[in-house]
Design an enzyme around this catalytic site. Structure first.
Site, PDB file in Angstrom:
ATOM      1  N   CYS A 261      -7.091  -9.146 -14.233  1.00 23.08           N
ATOM      2  CA  CYS A 261      -6.405 -10.195 -14.998  1.00 23.08           C
ATOM      3  C   CYS A 261      -7.316 -11.298 -15.520  1.00 23.08           C
ATOM      4  O   CYS A 261      -7.502 -11.429 -16.725  1.00 23.08           O
ATOM      5  CB  CYS A 261      -5.290 -10.801 -14.155  1.00 23.08           C
ATOM      6  N   LYS A 264     -10.246 -10.482 -18.232  1.00 21.17           N
ATOM      7  CA  LYS A 264      -9.795 -10.037 -19.559  1.00 21.17           C
ATOM      8  C   LYS A 264      -8.814 -11.043 -20.169  1.00 21.17           C
ATOM      9  O   LYS A 264      -8.778 -11.205 -21.384  1.00 21.17           O
ATOM     10  CB  LYS A 264      -9.213  -8.624 -19.512  1.00 21.17           C
ATOM     11  N   LYS A 324     -10.759  -8.659  -4.321  1.00 21.35           N
ATOM     12  CA  LYS A 324     -10.371  -9.784  -3.462  1.00 21.35           C
ATOM     13  C   LYS A 324      -9.759  -9.195  -2.198  1.00 21.35           C
ATOM     14  O   LYS A 324      -9.386  -8.010  -2.186  1.00 21.35           O
ATOM     15  CB  LYS A 324      -9.386 -10.711  -4.166  1.00 21.35           C
ATOM     16  N   ARG A 331     -10.900  -2.908  -9.758  1.00 24.20           N
ATOM     17  CA  ARG A 331     -11.160  -3.133 -11.175  1.00 24.20           C
ATOM     18  C   ARG A 331     -11.955  -4.433 -11.365  1.00 24.20           C
ATOM     19  O   ARG A 331     -11.592  -5.466 -10.813  1.00 24.20           O
ATOM     20  CB  ARG A 331      -9.838  -3.185 -11.957  1.00 24.20           C
TER      21      ARG A 331
END
Ligand code: UGA
Length: 442
Positions: A261, A264, A324, A331
């Site tokens: 998130c 990008k 995380k 990704r």
């Protein structure tokens, strides 16, 4: 209420299951047949706390079903949520909205009169207006609204059940009423509801992510200043965050943000603002991105410095692969970015992660993987702490010290207890903590 959820990625699968759980009748749709088959048996395609139980329960109840057909979807209900991905375009910074466009285009000729299509995907501002016009040309009595999703990976079920806010961008009172009705249990429990125009709703989403990414890059920029000034960024972050106007959250210095998130989304936001002629207003997002990327490079530089200038022939351990903690998502993972950069410089890198090893192996087959921390660290010249999984804070430095070649750790997430590592004979280093490392000042 009957509804479909199109796209069963992180957002879609959790939304579908939570909607079924609060009593709605839901059809989840995805083009991936394997995924649909697994979901129909109540099996989650991703690791997300609580999701397996929730899926099993809602599928068993009969309120949640899955299909691969958008025409089935059009027949099933008059309310459709679109939850497909909007990745970065190849070779550019903007968002690729082709999957969202394709869903609307394929649904439009089949939707029942008076249908409401509600987008949840993160899209460039103006998408609802553009797609609304396209939908009306084919299905004049149907409309589109936007209802951005704010869930965090690792907390997807909890965030969907009890969001911080619900934002809807609507063009009619009817659309607002439908959305109020479906979210009624949340509204009754006091979740704030913002009803606005579609452009504002689309912007709330990207502005929120841009703000959080900026906060992270801000503290990482401070880490660079701390390195130059001989100050400590962890204490700085604690003291700065103690001001409630600033707050501690998302002020954790370290390797920076990754995932599907933030990186990008800030690029797509800057690209869209440029198209709109407002690029200058948010040009600082380029710097936010640059600071973030630089943290990965600086981590590799610090690691190289710690091992004496070259990785060639060395064994390096990487603790963490997920982007995380509490996630198996790799990704744009800063951890794997660093691990593979070090491998490219000639080291043998062995990676551990409590959940993400399978996904990591798939994407980075050149790295080695270990199923426990001591195995990953066996004979290591340097240990890298790359993802802040809580279990890494429980490691006994003395025990781990007996398996490595060198008691040297780079705490790239700045969350380990430096004193206990040092008292077990380790050298612990971290960006923005020159006094702790005692050895990295450039
Ligand atoms: C983020 C947002 O937090 C969600 O609200 C949003 O819905 C989602 O993106 C999305 O747009 O779909 P997520 O990507 O799951 O959620 O992860 P975060 O918990 O926000 O963490 C993002 C990255 O920032 C991670 O790599 C994390 O390690 C890093 N981070 C976070 C820091 O480096 N420092 C911090 O203080 C906090």
């Amino acid at each position: 209420m009957r509804m479909t959820v199109i796209g069963t990625g992180y957002v879609g699968v959790v939304h579908a299951a939570c909607m079924a759980d609060i009593g709605h009748d839901v059809l989840g749709v995805d083009i991936d047949e394997g995924r649909v088959a697994a979901l129909s048996e109540g099996k989650a395609p991703i690791y997300e706390p609580g999701l397996n139980e929730l899926l099993a329960r809602t599928v068993r109840s009969g309120r949640l079903r899955f299909s691969t057909s958008t025409t089935d979807a059009a027949r099933f209900a008059r309310l459709h949520f679109v939850c497909v991905g909007t990745p970065q375009v190849r070779g550019g910074e903007a968002a690729d909205v082709s999957h969202v466009d394709a869903v609307v285009d394929s649904m439009a000729p089949h939707v029942q009169p008076g249908s409401l299509i509600v987008g949840k995907s993160t899209v460039p501002v103006g998408t609802t207006a553009r797609l609304g016009a396209r939908l009306r040309a084919v299905a004049p009595h149907s409309e589109i609204a936007w209802n951005p999703e704010f869930l965090r990976e690792g907390f997807a079920v909890a965030d969907t059940r009890r969001p911080e806010r619900i934002v809807v961008g609507v063009e009619s009172r009817r659309a607002e009423a439908v959305l109020r009705e479906i979210y009624q249990p949340m509204l009754i429990s006091g979740v704030p509801f913002f009803s606005t125009d579609p452009a504002t709703a689309e912007l709330v989403k990207v502005a929120s992510n841009a703000f959080l990414a900026t906060k992270i890059s801000f503290i990482n920029a401070m880490a660079e200043v701390c390195d130059a000034a001989g100050a400590d960024v962890v204490t700085l972050a604690e003291a700065v965050g103690a001001d409630p106007r600033i707050g501690h959250r998302f002020l954790q210095p370290g390797l920076g943000f990754g995932g599907s998130c933030f990186p990008k989304d800030i690029r797509a936001f800057a690209a869209r603002a440029e198209e709109l002629g407002a690029g200058e207003a948010i040009s600082f997002l380029h710097q936010v991105d640059e600071i973030n990327t630089r943290q990965r490079r600086r981590t590799v530089d610090l690691a190289r410095h710690l091992v004496g200038g070259s990785f060639a022939g060395l064994r390096i351990a990487g603790l963490g692969a997920a982007f995380k903690p509490e996630s198996d998502d790799v990704r744009d993972s800063p951890a794997l970015d660093v691990a593979s950069a070090i491998r490219r410089e000639g080291a043998e890198v062995r990676v551990h992660d409590p959940e993400a090893v399978d996904n990591a192996r798939h994407r980075f087959p050149g790295l080695q993987y270990a199923l426990d921390v001591p195995k990953a660290c066996e004979g290591a010249d340097l240990v890298l702490h790359l993802t802040a999984w809580p279990e890494y804070r429980e490691i006994s430095p003395a025990e781990l010290g007996s398996v490595v070649r060198n008691r040297q750790i780079l705490d790239a997430r700045a969350t380990l207890d430096a004193a206990s590592w040092r008292s077990a004979g380790w050298t612990l280093s971290a960006l923005g903590r020159p006094k702790i490392t005692g050895m990295y000042t450039d």
